[in-house]
Write a protein that holds these residues in place. Structure first.
Motif, mmCIF file in Angstrom:
data_model
loop_
_atom_site.group_PDB
_atom_site.id
_atom_site.type_symbol
_atom_site.label_atom_id
_atom_site.label_comp_id
_atom_site.label_asym_id
_atom_site.label_seq_id
_atom_site.Cartn_x
_atom_site.Cartn_y
_atom_site.Cartn_z
ATOM 1 N N THR A 241 0.812 -1.176 0.223
ATOM 2 C CA THR A 241 0.048 0.073 -0.135
ATOM 3 C C THR A 241 0.941 1.317 0.067
ATOM 4 O OG1 THR A 241 -0.237 0.078 2.329
ATOM 5 C CG2 THR A 241 -1.782 -1.337 1.336
ATOM 6 N N LEU A 242 0.331 2.272 -0.410
ATOM 7 C CA LEU A 242 0.977 3.553 -0.356
ATOM 8 C C LEU A 242 1.515 3.872 1.041
ATOM 9 C CD1 LEU A 242 -1.172 5.751 -2.673
ATOM 10 C CD2 LEU A 242 1.263 5.120 -3.249
ATOM 11 N N PHE A 255 1.383 -1.106 -7.281
ATOM 12 C CA PHE A 255 1.044 -2.031 -6.419
ATOM 13 C C PHE A 255 -0.193 -2.922 -6.749
ATOM 14 C CE2 PHE A 255 2.527 1.119 -2.947
ATOM 15 C CZ PHE A 255 3.906 0.781 -3.160
ATOM 16 N N GLU A 256 -1.297 -2.271 -7.704
ATOM 17 C CA GLU A 256 -2.386 -3.130 -8.094
ATOM 18 C C GLU A 256 -1.698 -4.270 -9.107
ATOM 19 O OE1 GLU A 256 -5.536 -3.109 -7.313
ATOM 20 O OE2 GLU A 256 -5.229 -1.714 -5.959
ATOM 21 N N GLU A 257 -0.889 -3.995 -9.630
ATOM 22 C CA GLU A 257 -0.246 -5.001 -10.518
ATOM 23 C C GLU A 257 0.454 -6.122 -9.819
ATOM 24 O OE1 GLU A 257 2.508 -2.882 -13.304
ATOM 25 O OE2 GLU A 257 0.832 -2.125 -14.389
ATOM 26 N N VAL A 258 1.034 -5.639 -8.868
ATOM 27 C CA VAL A 258 1.456 -6.497 -7.913
ATOM 28 C C VAL A 258 0.622 -7.549 -7.276
ATOM 29 C CG1 VAL A 258 3.127 -7.102 -5.861
ATOM 30 C CG2 VAL A 258 3.697 -5.256 -7.454
ATOM 31 N N LYS A 259 -0.390 -6.701 -6.828
ATOM 32 C CA LYS A 259 -1.568 -7.711 -5.869
ATOM 33 C C LYS A 259 -2.124 -8.738 -7.230
ATOM 34 C CE LYS A 259 -4.108 -5.125 -3.425
ATOM 35 N NZ LYS A 259 -5.210 -4.257 -3.002
ATOM 36 N N ASP A 260 -2.455 -8.417 -8.300
ATOM 37 C CA ASP A 260 -2.777 -9.245 -9.409
ATOM 38 C C ASP A 260 -1.944 -10.586 -9.509
ATOM 39 O OD1 ASP A 260 -5.290 -7.641 -9.786
ATOM 40 O OD2 ASP A 260 -4.222 -6.420 -11.526
ATOM 41 N N LEU A 261 -0.722 -10.327 -9.311
ATOM 42 C CA LEU A 261 0.236 -11.311 -9.609
ATOM 43 C C LEU A 261 0.317 -12.384 -8.377
ATOM 44 C CD1 LEU A 261 3.527 -9.580 -10.533
ATOM 45 C CD2 LEU A 261 1.902 -10.843 -12.192
ATOM 46 N N GLY A 262 -0.201 -11.733 -7.198
ATOM 47 C CA GLY A 262 -0.339 -12.560 -5.991
ATOM 48 C C GLY A 262 -1.561 -13.453 -5.913
ATOM 49 N N ARG A 263 -2.642 -13.057 -6.754
ATOM 50 C CA ARG A 263 -3.991 -13.477 -6.718
ATOM 51 C C ARG A 263 -3.757 -14.845 -7.710
ATOM 52 N NH1 ARG A 263 -6.379 -8.298 -7.858
ATOM 53 N NH2 ARG A 263 -7.055 -7.526 -5.862
ATOM 54 N N ASN A 264 -2.950 -14.625 -8.615
ATOM 55 C CA ASN A 264 -2.878 -15.811 -9.736
ATOM 56 C C ASN A 264 -1.698 -16.603 -9.630
ATOM 57 O OD1 ASN A 264 -5.336 -14.859 -10.877
ATOM 58 N ND2 ASN A 264 -4.121 -13.315 -12.025
ATOM 59 N N PHE A 265 -1.001 -16.622 -8.555
ATOM 60 C CA PHE A 265 0.119 -17.195 -8.341
ATOM 61 C C PHE A 265 -0.094 -18.737 -8.132
ATOM 62 C CE2 PHE A 265 3.732 -18.724 -5.610
ATOM 63 C CZ PHE A 265 4.696 -18.654 -6.326
ATOM 64 N N SER A 308 13.110 -2.502 -0.114
ATOM 65 C CA SER A 308 12.742 -3.482 0.933
ATOM 66 C C SER A 308 11.569 -4.254 0.682
ATOM 67 C CB SER A 308 12.448 -2.849 2.191
ATOM 68 O OG SER A 308 11.303 -1.980 2.314
ATOM 69 N N GLY A 309 10.498 -3.841 0.124
ATOM 70 C CA GLY A 309 9.252 -4.833 -0.373
ATOM 71 C C GLY A 309 9.894 -5.640 -1.617
ATOM 72 N N LEU A 310 10.695 -5.399 -2.475
ATOM 73 C CA LEU A 310 11.054 -6.114 -3.566
ATOM 74 C C LEU A 310 11.957 -7.381 -3.017
ATOM 75 C CD1 LEU A 310 11.988 -3.569 -6.204
ATOM 76 C CD2 LEU A 310 10.318 -5.363 -6.627
ATOM 77 N N GLU A 311 12.696 -6.995 -2.010
ATOM 78 C CA GLU A 311 13.759 -8.256 -1.484
ATOM 79 C C GLU A 311 12.559 -9.058 -0.899
ATOM 80 O OE1 GLU A 311 16.324 -6.652 1.265
ATOM 81 O OE2 GLU A 311 17.354 -5.270 -0.100
ATOM 82 N N GLU A 312 11.584 -8.625 -0.245
ATOM 83 C CA GLU A 312 10.729 -9.693 0.640
ATOM 84 C C GLU A 312 9.786 -10.457 -0.455
ATOM 85 O OE1 GLU A 312 9.173 -11.309 3.897
ATOM 86 O OE2 GLU A 312 10.542 -9.744 3.923
ATOM 87 N N VAL A 313 9.266 -9.643 -1.675
ATOM 88 C CA VAL A 313 8.753 -10.467 -2.723
ATOM 89 C C VAL A 313 9.623 -11.680 -3.371
ATOM 90 C CG1 VAL A 313 7.310 -10.126 -4.972
ATOM 91 C CG2 VAL A 313 6.658 -8.727 -3.069
ATOM 92 N N PHE A 425 20.068 -10.052 -1.152
ATOM 93 C CA PHE A 425 19.233 -10.541 -0.142
ATOM 94 C C PHE A 425 19.490 -12.097 -0.010
ATOM 95 C CE2 PHE A 425 16.912 -10.004 -4.334
ATOM 96 C CZ PHE A 425 16.067 -11.164 -4.358
ATOM 97 N N LEU A 426 18.854 -12.631 1.149
ATOM 98 C CA LEU A 426 19.182 -14.072 1.541
ATOM 99 C C LEU A 426 18.012 -14.678 1.950
ATOM 100 C CD1 LEU A 426 22.699 -13.746 3.166
ATOM 101 C CD2 LEU A 426 22.134 -14.015 0.874
ATOM 102 N N SER A 427 18.057 -16.012 2.198
ATOM 103 C CA SER A 427 16.874 -16.678 2.826
ATOM 104 C C SER A 427 17.044 -16.158 4.285
ATOM 105 C CB SER A 427 16.964 -18.127 2.785
ATOM 106 O OG SER A 427 18.235 -18.535 3.010
ATOM 107 N N ASN A 428 18.141 -15.985 4.977
ATOM 108 C CA ASN A 428 18.610 -15.533 6.355
ATOM 109 C C ASN A 428 18.182 -13.899 6.245
ATOM 110 O OD1 ASN A 428 19.523 -14.857 8.761
ATOM 111 N ND2 ASN A 428 21.678 -14.683 8.337
#
Length: 801
Positions: A241-242, A255-265, A308-313, A425-428
């Protein structure tokens, strides 16, 4: 047995017969005994004639022709034996066929002529007795060895009671160790070929068991707990979110495009999802639209939020991929590299066109992560648009080192991004302080660092106030060559190679210096023209004023246009500028010393003649500095290999080898001497004002004395004394005071020696009238002359001005 009848009469007669009777009686008794023995023998002989003498052992006589076997013995013919050739043998009651019933869990034990029953091994009678005779007495029951001796099994083995015995076996999740067969070792269910967990989870082995837990970035499906072997997980796609206080339509669309990717993942299309995510990111950064109109703190805050968000995704999507590695290079020059390995160890090298990285797998896995180890690096060229004009926060140690090198305070830096922004970024997730450092090699646009410039390894750090800034703490540059810079960092973040142009000097102070020197040059030029053209003020003091202004004018001009060093090498131009500055500023101070000498003769020894003649003035004013410079140049050439003239940052005298004392020593001596003369002059003038005109009011006397003191203060160069106390370059008060007073020395000289001098003002009026064509009034001259005659006695103070 009865005695024989013929003996009775004899026995009676004997009893009745006295002594002779007694003797007789004894004899008869002996006879009787003999007869009794004979009778017994006869009886035995009679009996033997009734039983057989051949009965075998374990038998008894029945009659003269038969014997009977004792109980528990028998012969071939049965219980009665009639032949001497037969024998009584033991009957085996326990032998087959079993004739004696002992009951369940009991054994028959034969004995000589008998038997008994005992409980089988592992059983015992309830009463505790050891033997019994028949089944009715049987109370045998199983012995529970596990209860009697709980520690009968060693280690983790557990005791299991069995009929008549027990066994030791390993509990569930353990097996007998091959090296130590009597010990149980843990079974690693997660390493078995038959995967016990669902593919959406990772197996976590525990002592004696295992858990099935969701991978990082995944969550249990509704109704599925996290941990049991039937756990099933789904991707926990982050919802962006903003940030608070930021409004952006382009960012909202992203952010909407990323949300759509999550729905169809789905895990099977993880790589395609990653490609679409990078495509959306490139579209956002290539044309930021309303993001570019935001203030810098907001833009930097969005950059921090995106990184930070890109690393998490990407961490979540990477752990969902079926393959061990993945590389994607987008058309917009954004690169992503991913490597995944189960229980990785040793070193791993990851490379792409923007950067290469070397780290240990144990760093990627962390201390508590038994799942797959993941390493990822995202490099984006377009991310630089959001990070423009960010500030740099230097590590305190590095800042102190820079200030020591440049011998001046470092007031920040101007930055230029030369490389892509590389997010690692790492799994750790705990990467703020790594157990072992990570080595990077970043490719970037090559630029040769110039003066006050340096290539640095920096990382992006978020901040609530400014949105974020570049920092260097925990990162070190190892070297640069072939458009690549090698860095080593003890933590992970988003890295870049920057060209830092350090602000070594205070820009305000630099501006004051340039403006002040330019103004002083104009005023010094006016002073020189005034001292040359105004005849009424000609004299020895005017000569000293003139040459002081000439030396200051030449020295300031050279300083203004040539003191900055051009290039890295110390060239002939810079050495020549340093030598000229050395000479002309020394000459200026020598003429300041002559000003003090003239003032001493004028005020202190006013009735003992005038000061030195002109030839001595020229010899001291130009000869002494020439001698000092000549000696200094010879010492520089002989002892310092010509490196005395030329500082590493300015065209001035070298400080590291103490060569600057060839200027500083004479200057300190002249300033101290002139300071003594200044104090003496002010003291003498105070006395003379009181003696010459005691009726002068206090205000006028203080004003004249103050103006005269200020004139002598600047004339004698005492303002340069502030530089002697400027030991700490960070002292802003002293630095500004010293710069302002000495850059404006020419202005003060013009004010005090030209504008405040009545004769000079009269000449200025004449020149003004000549220029404008107006006729000059003689009234002002006569008035000025009469006034001059009336105050002739005040000449010392007027001359001092």
């Amino acid at each position: 047995m009865a005695l024989p009848q013929p003996l009775l009469p004899v026995l009676a007669a004997q009893i009745m017969g006295g002594t002779r009777f007694r003797v007789f009686l004894v004899l008869q008794a002996l006879r009787l005994l003999t007869l009794l023995e004979i009778e017994s023998g006869n009886i035995a002989a009679s009996a033997s004639t009734a039983c057989a003498r051949w009965c075998p052992p374990n038998s008894s006589c029945v009659n003269a022709t038969a014997c009977r076997c004792h109980p528990g013995f028998s012969s071939l013919s049965g219980e009665i034996i009639t032949s001497p050739l037969e024998s009584c043998d033991d009957i085996n009651e326990c032998g087959p066929p079993l004739t004696v019933p002992c009951g369940k869990f009991a054994d028959c034990q034969n004995t000589e002529g008998s038997y008994y029953c005992t409980c089988q091994q592992g059983y015992e009678m309830v009463s505790g007795a050891k033997v019994f005779r028949n089944a009715s007495e049987n109370t045998c029951q199983d012995i529970d060895e596990c209860t009697l001796n709980p520690r009968i099994c060693k280690g983790r083995q557990i005791c299991v009671n069995t009929p008549s015995s027990y066994i030791c076996k390993c509990p569930s999740g353990f097996k007998f160790d091959q090296a130590h067969p009597k010990l149980c070792s843990d079974v690693n269910e997660c390493a078995s070929e038959q995967k016990p967990c669902h593919k959406s989870t990772h197996c976590l082995n525990t002592v004696g068991s295992y858990n099935c837990r969701c991978r990082p970035g995944w969550k249990p499906m509704p109704g599925s707990p996290n941990g049991p072997n039937n756990t099933i997980c789904e991707v926990d796609f982050p919802t962006w979110t903003l940030p608070p206080g930021i409004k952006s339509q382009s960012l909202s669309r992203f952010f909407e495009e990323v949300k759509d990717l999550g729905r169809n993942f789905k895990p099977a299309v993880a790589q395609d999802t990653i490609k679409k995510l990078i495509e959306s990111l490139d579209n956002l950064l290539e044309d930021p639209q309303d993001l570019e109109t935001l203030a810098l703190p907001s833009r930097h805050h969005i950059a921090t939020y995106l990184l930070s968000g890109l690393e998490e995704v990407l961490r979540t999507l990477a752990l969902a991929m079926p393959k061990d590695s993945f590389t994607h290079h987008s058309p917009k020059n954004t690169e992503l590299s991913l490597m995944i390995q189960e229980q990785g160890n040793g070193n791993v090298t990851m490379g792409q066109s923007h950067a290469r990285m070397l780290l240990n797998w144990s760093v990627a896995a962390g201390s508590n992560n038994s799942g797959p180890s993941m390493v990822g690096m995202l490099s984006s060229e377009n991310m630089k648009k959001l990070l423009d004009n960010a500030s740099l926060k230097l590590d305190p140690e590095k800042k102190a080192k820079l200030e020591k090198i440049h011998e001046s305070p470092v007031n920040g830096a101007k930055l230029e991004l030369l490389s892509a922004v590389n997010s690692v970024f790492l799994s750790n997730k705990n990467t703020e302080k790594l157990d072992s450092p990570v080595t990077f090699a970043f490719s970037h646009t090559w630029k040769e660092p110039k003066e006050h410039q340096e290539l640095i390894c920096a990382f992006w750090k978020g901040d609530n106030v400014s949105g974020g800034y570049w920092a260097t703490t925990g990162c070190w540059k190892l070297g640069s060559q072939n458009k690549s810079t090698t860095c080593r960092c003890s933590h992970l973040s988003s890295f870049a190679i920057l060209m830092a142009h350090y602000d070594i000097q205070d820009p305000k102070l630099a501006l004051i210096t340039k403006v002040g020197l330019a103004l002083s040059l104009v005023c010094l030029l006016l002073c020189i023209l005034t001292f040359l053209l105004v005849r009424p003020i000609q004299g020895s003091r005017t000569t000293v004023h003139l040459h002081l202004c000439i030396c200051l004018f030449v020295g300031s001009s050279i300083f203004l246009v040539g003191v900055e060093k051009k290039g890295e090498q110390m060239g002939l131009r810079c050495r020549l500028v340093a030598g000229l500055l050395h000479y002309w500023f020394l000459a200026a101070f020598c003429w300041m010393s002559l000003e003090g000498l003239e003032l001493y003769f004028l005020v202190v020894r006013v009735f003992q003649g005038q000061g030195p003649r002109k030839r001595w003035l020229y010899l001291i004013g130009y000869g002494v500095p020439g001698l000092i410079v000549a000696i200094s140049a010879a010492v520089s050439a002989a002892a310092l290999n010509g490196e005395g003239y030329g500082h590493k940052f300015h065209c001035w005298l070298d400080r590291q080898q103490g060569f600057h004392w060839s200027f500083l020593g004479p200057v300190i001596f002249i300033i101290l001497c002139n300071a003594v003369i200044f104090v003496t002059t002010v003291w003498k003038l105070t006395q003379k004002f009181s003696e010459i005109n005691p009726d002068m009011n206090k205000l006028k006397k203080a004003r004249v004395l103050t103006i005269t003191a200020l004139a002598q203060f600047f004339l004698l160069g005492c303002t340069w004394g502030f530089g002697l106390f400027l030991f700490n370059p960070r002292s802003e008060v002293l630095a500004y005071t010293f710069t302002i007073l000495n850059c404006l020395q020419g202005l003060f000289l013009f004010l005090l020696h030209c504008l405040l001098n009545k004769k000079v003002r009269e000449e200025y009026r004449k020149w003004a009238c000549m220029v404008t064509g107006n006729k000059y009034s003689e009234f002002a001259t006569s008035t000025s002359g009469s006034s001059h005659n009336q105050t002739r006695v005040l000449r010392p103070s007027e001359s001092g001005m």
